[in-house]
Each structure stands twice: as C-alpha cells, then as structure tokens.
Design an enzyme around this catalytic site. Structure first.
Site, short mmCIF file in Angstrom:
data_model
loop_
_atom_site.label_atom_id
_atom_site.label_comp_id
_atom_site.label_asym_id
_atom_site.label_seq_id
_atom_site.Cartn_x
_atom_site.Cartn_y
_atom_site.Cartn_z
N CYS A 73 0.80 -1.19 0.02
CA CYS A 73 -0.07 0.06 0.00
C CYS A 73 0.77 1.17 0.01
CB CYS A 73 -0.96 -0.03 1.24
SG CYS A 73 -2.05 1.34 1.56
N CYS A 158 -7.91 1.70 -1.59
CA CYS A 158 -7.63 0.74 -0.36
C CYS A 158 -7.58 -0.52 -0.65
CB CYS A 158 -8.51 1.24 0.75
SG CYS A 158 -8.22 0.38 2.24
N GLN A 279 -21.92 -6.30 10.00
CA GLN A 279 -20.15 -6.58 9.89
C GLN A 279 -19.69 -6.17 8.73
OE1 GLN A 279 -18.41 -7.46 12.60
NE2 GLN A 279 -19.67 -8.66 13.82
N TYR A 308 -28.03 -6.54 22.22
CA TYR A 308 -27.37 -5.82 21.33
C TYR A 308 -27.63 -6.33 19.88
CZ TYR A 308 -25.14 -4.55 25.64
OH TYR A 308 -25.02 -4.10 27.20
N CYS A 404 -15.46 -7.53 20.57
CA CYS A 404 -14.43 -6.89 19.42
C CYS A 404 -13.64 -6.10 20.23
CB CYS A 404 -15.39 -5.71 18.92
SG CYS A 404 -16.15 -4.13 19.64
#
Length: 450
Positions: A73, A158, A279, A308, A404
C-alpha cells in the site's frame, strides 16, 4: 535526561496489538517503535519522551525479522486505517491470538487458551467505507485520517476494500463540484463524509454525510452516479450537524433507488438500512456465527435472548425456527430491520424490541419465560455492571459473548464469574485483517457462584 533526537540501535523483543515494536536501550529505557517486527534489530531516532517510555522512528533496519513483508500500500506509513501490513499475515494472526489469550489470563484470571485465529483472507474484505472529505484548493479530496490525527491522507485505492469503491468515490467527488466542505474548527461547510456500503451481490449504497439539509443538487448527483456506476442501487443523504467526531447523524433522507440493501449470512437474507449495524467482513462474520451456534448448543425449542441484536443477525443465524427468539436493540431503525429479517419465523416465537439491555431481559422473561441461552454482542466498552447483574438474575444457563475488545471481554467475564458464569471455550476471529482489531466468541456456562 533528555532523550529526544538521540539515535539508538535496539532489538525488538515483542509487538503490541497496535503494531508497535518494543525494545530497550542499553540503559534499560523502554522504546516503542511503530512499524517494527518482533525479533529484528533497528536503528531508531527518539521522537518523543514520556515519563515511562520513549517513542522511536525507524531510521534503518539492520537485521530484518522473517515476519517483515511489503505492505502493498503506497500510503501505509501515513494512513491510520491499517497498522499491521508491515508483518506477514501469519505473524499477525499469532499476535492476535496471543493478545486475546493474555487478556483472558491477565485481566480475567482465566487459564483458557482460545482456538487459533480464524480468517477468511486479508484483503478486499471490507463492505463499508466512511471517507472524510477535505477541500484542497479547487478540488475535494477524500481518504483516511493519518495515525493519531484528523489530517486526511488522500487515498481511494485501499486494498482492504472492493475495487469499485475507489471508482464510485472519485466519481462522487467530481459531481460534488463547488459544494463547501465541513471545517471542524469553525463548524461551517456542507460536506463531511462519504459513506459507501456494498452487499455480497455487488449492490452499493452511497450516502454523503452533510452539515445541513439536502437540496435538489443531490437528486442530480444520485441519478448521474447511478448512470455511471450500475452497482449504485441506493442513494441517501445523512444529516449530521453535531460538533463532534461522530461520523453519522441520526437522520437519513432517501434520495433514490432502494431503501435498503439485501445481503445474506448463514443462509438467511437480511435487509440493511444505512444506520443498521452490519459486520464489515461478511465472510469472516459468517464463520464466527457458525462457531457461536456450535458453542451455544441450543436444544430445539429453547428460549434465546439476543442482547445488542442490531438487525437480528446473531440471533437469527444462531437459532432455528423451533426456538423462541427475543432480540433487544436500542437503535429503532435496526429493530425494524430485524423484524423484517425475521420474515418466515413464527410470530409467536419471535420478538424484537427497542429497549436497553436491562429492560429487554425483563421483557424477555415476561414474554417467553426464563431464557436458556443469552447471546450478547456489545460495543467496545463492553457491558455495564447493571446488565451483568440482570444477566445473572435471568436464570440463563449459558451465555455466548461475542466481543470486539479482548480487554472488556476479560473484564466482563471476571464479573460474570462472580455470579457463577465461567468461560469454558473461546475462539479468535480476524474480522479486521491488517488492523489491530480482533473478535472473540466465548461460551460461559453457569456454575455455583463464587
């Protein structure tokens, strides 16, 4: 002693989850070195000094690590989107597994080794982009924020994103023309961010985030952008007038095309509105949900409480149609999506409510009785002590925790252990390759309280 601008040759002995190498000077001072790999010897210049550490910049790598690799990158060193592209992907997976294992032991006090990091590949996985916009002379640019700053590094190619995102974003910039761009210092200017989301089928939702109300120009932009890019099937404008770092506001105005994207996960079809949580790595998320289903071991006809729940993803993928499913979510749009996503399930066995988790647990018990299994997928900050107490009082025998943030998972697991819930199995999933983020799914079963 002043260390700034001094140059040292140091051995990197370990790497933080954020991708910073750690070594020591001959005098024993700890040096953190961004973009370093474990096992290599580097020549560093000290660029910052704090009370307990030095921060060094690599000047030369005298002995490279076998883990070092080409980032692939052009803006990796400046962009804050990735932090681990300088090391091999296998080394990254080992780093993440070690991080989760360490948190469970050091913070939670559990001698539990999770299953090794599961991945679906390391590039092209992101189905969502949120580009900050800046005015650069007579043109608008977009990219990502530089590390630890709000300076935008212009970039549209990206490697984590689908190829079409760069093309669509560049076309959008050209169509924005002479629109003003938001200035964080003054709070003035119209355009703030450009939000893109893609489904597995290749359909794309485009949503500029603006500091005001959309005018007729956006209808023309939507029509032309869809004409140039057939993938664009949905166009919204999000309104965010807040003087804050929050990217999205609470109001979305539908401009053209579909009012939601349709995606698939674990054989089920889901509707996703712009504000719904979904996601970003669908393939890896599917693997994680299959593991959650395995760990939950839900017997036919069980009652499952999904905290959640977002658009209902976890509960609908983990349960089958014989189970009673009660989902709880605080975002109204997501709850409406969840209700639509549950189409085909027996209505008497399925409820999705807009409520906080504590209230939702009580509603679940009054509606379906004591839950057999609780599913929880909280934000990074984890669960409050109140929610943990309500889980403990629910009577559920099993809890499947999707996290997470390994440190808050370990903290919450330690609090749950006081109420008799002990972690038995865990697995690490890399839903965000080449970044410092990592997901864990953990089964906690009820035993006698400590």
């Amino acid at each position: 002693m002043k260390e700034k601008n001094k140059v040292y040759t140091i051995k990197i002995t370990s790497v933080t989850p954020e991708g910073d190498g750690i070594g020591r000077t001959e005098s024993g001072a700890v040096v953190f070195v961004p973009l370093a790999c474990s096992g290599e010897t580097v020549e560093v210049k000290i660029i910052k000094e704090t009370s307990n550490r030095l921060i060094g910049r690599i000047m030369n790598i005298t002995e490279p690590s076998p883990d070092r690799t080409d980032p692939g990158c052009a803006v990796y060193r400046q962009c804050g989107g990735c932090s681990l592209r300088h090391m091999s992907y296998e080394a990254e997976k080992k780093l993440k597994h070690a991080y989760v294992t360490d948190c469970l032991k050091r913070i939670g006090g559990f001698d539990l080794t999770p299953e090794f990091t599961v991945s679906a590949g390391c590039d092209g996985y992101r189905n969502k982009a949120q580009y900050p916009l800046v005015r650069d002379g007579d043109r608008i640019r977009l990219g990502y924020y530089a590390r630890h700053s709000h300076t935008v590094v212009p970039h549209t190619s990206c490697p984590l994103q689908p190829d079409c995102f760069g093309r669509i974003a560049q076309d959008a910039l050209g169509l924005f023309g002479d629109m003003t761009v938001y200035d964080e210092a003054t709070g003035e200017g119209l355009l703030r961010h450009l939000f893109l989301r893609a489904s597995r089928s290749g359909e794309v939702c485009v949503m500029p985030v603006i500091n005001g109300k959309p005018d007729k120009r956006f209808y023309g932009i939507a029509a032309e952008l869809s004409k140039r890019n057939p993938e664009v099937t949905s166009f919204f404008v999000n309104i965010n007038r807040e003087r804050s770092n929050l990217i999205l506001g609470r109001e979305c105005v539908h401009i053209s095309g579909k009012e939601y994207l349709t995606d698939t996960l674990c054989g089920r079809e889901f509707r996703i509105s712009p504000l719904s949580f979904w996601q970003v790595n669908t393939a890896a998320a599917e693997m994680l949900l299959y593991k959650a289903r395995e760990l939950a071991g839900i017997a036919p006809g069980s009652t499952v409480c999904d905290l959640y729940c977002g658009a209902g993803t976890v509960g609908l993928c983990v349960t089958d149609d014989t189970d009673k499913l009660f989902g709880i979510e605080i975002v109204p749009d997501a709850v409406e999506n969840a209700k639509k996503n549950a189409a085909g399930r027996e209505t008497g066995k399925t409820r999705f409510v807009c409520a906080d988790s504590s209230e939702g647990i009580r509603m679940c018990r009054s509606t379906f009785g004591t839950p057999d299994v609780i599913l929880t997928d909280p934000p990074r900050r984890g669960m409050s002590a109140k929610v943990i107490e309500d889980i403990a009082g629910s009577g559920a025998q099993k809890l499947v925790y999707i996290s997470c943030c390994p440190s808050t998972l370990a903290r919450d697991a330690a609090l749950l252990a006081r109420h008799g819930y002990r972690p038995e199995k865990a697995a690490v999933f890399d839903l965000f390759p080449r970044t410092s983020h990592v997901e864990t799914v953990c089964l906690l079963s009820k035993h006698n309280a400590e």
